[in-house]
Design an enzyme around this catalytic site. Sequence first.
Site, mmCIF file in Angstrom:
data_model
loop_
_atom_site.group_PDB
_atom_site.id
_atom_site.type_symbol
_atom_site.label_atom_id
_atom_site.label_comp_id
_atom_site.label_asym_id
_atom_site.label_seq_id
_atom_site.Cartn_x
_atom_site.Cartn_y
_atom_site.Cartn_z
ATOM 1 N N GLU A 55 39.648 68.689 46.080
ATOM 2 C CA GLU A 55 39.348 67.265 45.933
ATOM 3 C C GLU A 55 40.648 66.544 46.225
ATOM 4 O OE1 GLU A 55 40.049 63.914 44.351
ATOM 5 O OE2 GLU A 55 39.542 64.810 42.419
ATOM 6 N N CYS A 101 41.624 58.764 42.032
ATOM 7 C CA CYS A 101 41.135 59.284 43.310
ATOM 8 C C CYS A 101 39.882 58.560 43.769
ATOM 9 C CB CYS A 101 40.877 60.781 43.201
ATOM 10 S SG CYS A 101 39.678 61.224 41.911
#
Length: 678
Positions: free
Chosen positions: A258, A297
Amino acid sequence: MSLLKINSFAAGQWVAPDANARGIDNAVTGAPFGLAGNDALDVQAMLDHARQIGSPALRALTFHDRARMLKALASHLGNHKQALYDLSFATGATQADHLIDVDGGIGTMFVFASKGRREMPDGHVYLDGPVEQLSRSGSFLGQHIATPLQGVAVHINAFNFPVWGMLEKLAPTLLAGVPAIVKPATATCYVTEHAVRIMLDSGILPTGALQLVSGGLGDMLDHLTCQDVVSFTGSAQTAFKLRSAPHILRNSIRFVAEQDSLNASILGPDALPGTPEFDLFVKEVEREITTKAGQKCTAIRRILAPQAQVDAVIAALSARLAKTVIGDPQAQGTRMGALVSNSQKRDVLEKARIIATEAERVFGDPENFDVQGADIENGAFLPPMLFHCADPDAARRVHDTEAFGPVSTIMGYRDLDHAITLVNRGEGSLVASVITHDPEVAREVAMGAGAFHGRLYFNNRDSMSEATGHGSPLPHMVHGGPGRAGGGEELGGVRGVMHYMQRTAIQGSPDILTAITRKWVPGATEIPAPAHPFTRTFHALGIGETIQTGPREITLADIEQFAQFTGDTFYAHMDEEAAKRNPFFPGRVAHGYLLLSFAAGLFVEPNEGPVLANTGLDALRFMKPVQAGDSIKVRLTVKNKTPRNEAYGEVRWHVTLSNQDDELVAEYELLTMNAYAS
């Protein structure tokens, strides 16, 4: 003031930092705060400890045992979260930020604990999909199963969520039955270390289930095998370096990533100023720019609005951002704290300068802003910065440069197709959001942009009171994205657990599949019930235990009485000639629900006993019509059992209805709740 020494936990021992440890500064004051790292960690001993002690201990537990373990861990962490809050202020995070990190991580653990109990068996084998019939008669079948990998999961986490980032990976890993070695980002590893101490001190975890590396991993990744997993969160550059290592590639070691993401939010063409959607859009964007000082994020990096509304969005968003109080994260009224370090501050400023080559800064001057109650010179503070890109088609850097801080760029779109084109130019993101009250706008974006995004978040006046927000990954849904976002998936309920398990296709007879899965498969040996199964407690019932009832004839009077009593006078039950014209029926037929009712009358034990409730039925199929004069009989088999709480569990029964010629008439699965004791 003495520096905090952040330890590692390796092979059952706490290991202090050594002479080569890296220094960590307080994000708010810039002062030296702690030391982390030990180059002498025996990584092979850590891996052996996990594989030889932690892995067997976890795999010996059932999925439900592990789920209960997760619930106990989450509760224990919840009882000690104030200490985590207190430490986290040094990362620059506010109390509101702590709720996302600490409480969010604990909540994620609770969700996986619940899903483990509700969606996984109280056993050691997870069934992935239905049984596949591989032969004509059903004597040779197939089934996909999943079992825990027999290695270790190495979790490499980012600095921005030192608790949630650990727990969102740890929960599915432990539920799968795999031990973990956690390596947090050094800048905030002291918060992670304390969370690990809390969990280890609880005594809830088996020995070897959890280890911690505060500092560098050394050459640990070079010692992994095909039974191990690397789960990484961080920059695309670091992810590429790690996942392309020859040892990782040569051994096909699982690598879940990720990474960087140029997430976007689209203001729908219907969301004009003055609508609830316009106000919601501005509120969501402002929140994503300022929460955790933009160090998320999932934060919104690109803001897309209809060209005619760009000025209105800039004005409304600037007005909200102007109210953001920047300062000491512990001070009352502070809305946004510091970035995690001055190094990160320098990186954000450098990325902002790159964005400024294609966009004009319309709000936020990093050379001129106020900080309340803190040292603006030494602390890692920045103001929210908003840029406007007038020509997003010609621009490139605004679509591929992520300033991991309170920075976002607004750009106009001509029509919805243009918006989709622009949002996809990020070449893969974790999330894109659309604020619209028009369902067709939502569908068009989903069809046009879904392939480029791991999650699409839609919100409007109907859902805004309960929606969780653009930037909130939920444990029920996958968290990841294609392309530059890493190509991985985390969370997602049981999907996240599957990253740490091996899917295997098993093939064999019904008895073989039943023995492996501990779930009775049609065609497997049936065990004659020693007494009526409804008189037997949950634990007394055996998988495969079966009763067969005597027949009951269906009469025309039954059909007509059922039709009049229920009001279901569909022509196939009442009109002989009309029914014959239907290609499915030979004439008037019995109601399907009449057959189910009569079936229950054939197999139910009426007296008080261990069966507490009928909670439903699954997979109902009617295979052959039943006419007046036909008879039905029932076979009832214990297919599966799942404990639900301390008093009772769910029994899944396989039920078949056959006619006088032994032809299958109907089939379904009945669910009952059965007491553990009479």
